[in-house]
Design a protein around this motif. Structure first.
Motif, PDB file in Angstrom:
ATOM      1  N   UNK A  99      13.983  -1.980   0.167  1.00 19.08           N
ATOM      2  CA  UNK A  99      14.356  -0.700  -0.436  1.00 19.08           C
ATOM      3  C   UNK A  99      13.738  -0.517  -1.817  1.00 19.08           C
ATOM      4  N   UNK A 100      13.056  -1.560  -2.315  1.00 23.21           N
ATOM      5  CA  UNK A 100      12.559  -1.545  -3.689  1.00 23.21           C
ATOM      6  C   UNK A 100      11.429  -0.536  -3.897  1.00 23.21           C
ATOM      7  N   UNK A 101      10.546  -0.423  -2.925  1.00 23.37           N
ATOM      8  CA  UNK A 101       9.364   0.429  -3.082  1.00 23.37           C
ATOM      9  C   UNK A 101       9.151   1.257  -1.808  1.00 23.37           C
ATOM     10  N   UNK A 102       9.872   2.356  -1.665  1.00 22.64           N
ATOM     11  CA  UNK A 102       9.830   3.139  -0.419  1.00 22.64           C
ATOM     12  C   UNK A 102       8.540   3.925  -0.185  1.00 22.64           C
ATOM     13  N   UNK A 103       7.813   4.230  -1.251  1.00 22.36           N
ATOM     14  CA  UNK A 103       6.578   4.992  -1.105  1.00 22.36           C
ATOM     15  C   UNK A 103       5.384   4.047  -1.099  1.00 22.36           C
ATOM     16  N   UNK A 104       4.554   4.187  -0.072  1.00 25.36           N
ATOM     17  CA  UNK A 104       3.451   3.266   0.122  1.00 25.36           C
ATOM     18  C   UNK A 104       2.129   3.725  -0.438  1.00 25.36           C
ATOM     19  N   UNK A 106      -0.098   5.587   0.683  1.00 27.14           N
ATOM     20  CA  UNK A 106      -0.403   7.002   0.912  1.00 27.14           C
ATOM     21  C   UNK A 106       0.677   7.910   0.342  1.00 27.14           C
ATOM     22  N   UNK A 107       1.566   7.298  -0.475  1.00 27.72           N
ATOM     23  CA  UNK A 107       2.684   8.024  -1.088  1.00 27.72           C
ATOM     24  C   UNK A 107       3.573   8.643  -0.019  1.00 27.72           C
ATOM     25  N   UNK A 108       3.750   7.903   1.073  1.00 21.29           N
ATOM     26  CA  UNK A 108       4.598   8.352   2.167  1.00 21.29           C
ATOM     27  C   UNK A 108       5.592   7.255   2.515  1.00 21.29           C
ATOM     28  N   UNK A 109       6.697   7.658   3.121  1.00 28.54           N
ATOM     29  CA  UNK A 109       7.705   6.737   3.612  1.00 28.54           C
ATOM     30  C   UNK A 109       7.943   7.053   5.092  1.00 28.54           C
ATOM     31  N   UNK A 110       7.949   6.033   5.971  1.00 26.69           N
ATOM     32  CA  UNK A 110       7.895   4.600   5.702  1.00 26.69           C
ATOM     33  C   UNK A 110       6.463   4.077   5.613  1.00 26.69           C
ATOM     34  N   UNK A 111       6.369   2.803   5.178  1.00 28.37           N
ATOM     35  CA  UNK A 111       5.126   2.065   5.244  1.00 28.37           C
ATOM     36  C   UNK A 111       5.490   0.605   5.464  1.00 28.37           C
ATOM     37  N   UNK A 112       4.518  -0.224   5.780  1.00 31.40           N
ATOM     38  CA  UNK A 112       4.826  -1.623   6.049  1.00 31.40           C
ATOM     39  C   UNK A 112       3.836  -2.546   5.334  1.00 31.40           C
ATOM     40  N   UNK A 113       4.286  -3.775   5.144  1.00 33.87           N
ATOM     41  CA  UNK A 113       3.399  -4.859   4.757  1.00 33.87           C
ATOM     42  C   UNK A 113       3.333  -5.814   5.941  1.00 33.87           C
ATOM     43  N   UNK A 118      -1.067  -3.721   3.339  1.00 41.29           N
ATOM     44  CA  UNK A 118      -0.234  -2.524   3.277  1.00 41.29           C
ATOM     45  C   UNK A 118      -0.779  -1.479   4.253  1.00 41.29           C
ATOM     46  N   UNK A 119       0.112  -0.957   5.108  1.00 42.45           N
ATOM     47  CA  UNK A 119      -0.291   0.026   6.117  1.00 42.45           C
ATOM     48  C   UNK A 119       0.660   1.211   6.034  1.00 42.45           C
ATOM     49  N   UNK A 120       0.121   2.420   5.961  1.00 42.18           N
ATOM     50  CA  UNK A 120       0.937   3.619   5.852  1.00 42.18           C
ATOM     51  C   UNK A 120       0.854   4.514   7.065  1.00 42.18           C
TER      52      UNK A 120
END
Length: 298
Positions: A99-104, A106-113, A118-120
């Motif tokens: 929950x610490x960094x919801x914007x990835x 591409x400045x979108x949510x969700x994203x994953x590591x 990092x993949x958006x």
């Protein structure tokens, strides 16, 4: 091009002049401000680096899912978060929540590591995981079925979301939406910003230029298409759940659990009860811990 250069340089020159004036007037205070600002920047940088290290050490092929705070009535107030997390559960891919960094990126949510990368974008993530980890649930479908699934997914992700967003942030000014999350009172300010962004988006796309009744009818037709195609089948493509079910369930979850009093909830309850039953079916299968994934947990 010259006008763009003037626009970009003007505020910069003004900022420099203000800084020089401030420095001449009160050097001790200016130095203190610079030191405090620098300390904050350094602190944020160190925190971000520590978080990156933590995510990168999650384990091989363990997904770190970055999202906003959980919702009060569904695991997320974002259809795309529910879509992606449902896919992870369907695929049995181990994942952790952040929950610490919801914007990835591409400045979108969700994203994953994933393995330090990092993949958006929810759809690109689903496609990437399906290919990389061998979790493609649509491979058994015919070409015709795959085309139908793609069309329904695009209709849901790219079109049905617009009438819902219009109702959520423009028609109701975000008031019902604010009740779906535990938020501080000052978030009203951010709702206003979101409202302006949504209004700009729907105007550019075109749907925002129509009457409210016309927009609702567009949403109804999307729901009608999903209901007609689903029919009495357990899932959209038959007896087995596929990726398109993740997208459709993600969007319908917002209508069923996060849109109290909306015309779309009324449609699902009265005109398209099979969609309501479908939501309950997907929830029971892939979200047995649904209540524990709410905030606060139930």
């Amino acid at each position: 091009m010259a006008s763009l250069e003037i626009w970009s340089w003007g505020p910069g020159i003004l900022a420099v002049r203000v800084a020089k004036w401030f420095w001449r007037k009160n050097k001790p205070l200016a130095v203190t401000a610079v030191v405090v600002f620098g300390a904050i920047k350094i602190s944020k940088y160190i925190k971000r680096q520590n978080l990156r290290k933590k995510w990168n050490n999650a384990g091989k092929d363990v997904v770190v899912l970055h999202i906003f705070q959980r919702g009060k009535f569904s695991p997320s107030v974002s259809p795309y978060v529910v879509k992606l997390e449902t896919y992870l559960r369907m695929a049995g891919i181990p994942y952790q929540i952040d929950f610490e960094e919801p914007l990835g990126p591409k400045r979108k949510c969700p994203w994953i590591t994933l393995n330090g990368e990092a993949i958006g974008d929810s759809q690109l993530i689903v496609e990437r995981l399906g290919e990389q980890l061998g979790k493609d649930f649509s491979a058994h479908l015919t070409k015709e079925q795959q085309a139908a699934a793609h069309a329904m997914r695009v209709m849901t992700d790219e079109h049905l979301v617009l009438p819902l967003a219009y109702w959520r942030f423009i028609t109701t000014r975000g008031k019902p939406f604010m009740k779906t999350m535990e938020l501080p009172f000052y978030y009203q300010f951010f709702i206003g910003l979101t409202q302006r962004k949504v209004k700009q988006l729907v105007m550019i796309q075109g749907i925002g230029r129509h009457k409210t009744s016309e927009i609702e009818e567009m949403g109804r037709k999307d729901l009608q298409a999903l209901s007609d195609y689903l029919g009495e089948k357990p899932y959209l493509m038959g007896d087995k759940a596929t990726e398109v079910d993740c997208a459709v369930f993600g969007m319908l979850s917002q209508i069923v659990w996060n849109s109290p009093g909306s015309p779309y909830l009324r449609m699902v309850d009265t005109e398209f009860p099979n969609l309501h039953q479908y939501c309950q079916r997907v929830k029971e299968r892939f979200w047995p811990d649904w209540n524990k994934c709410l905030y606060p947990p139930q």
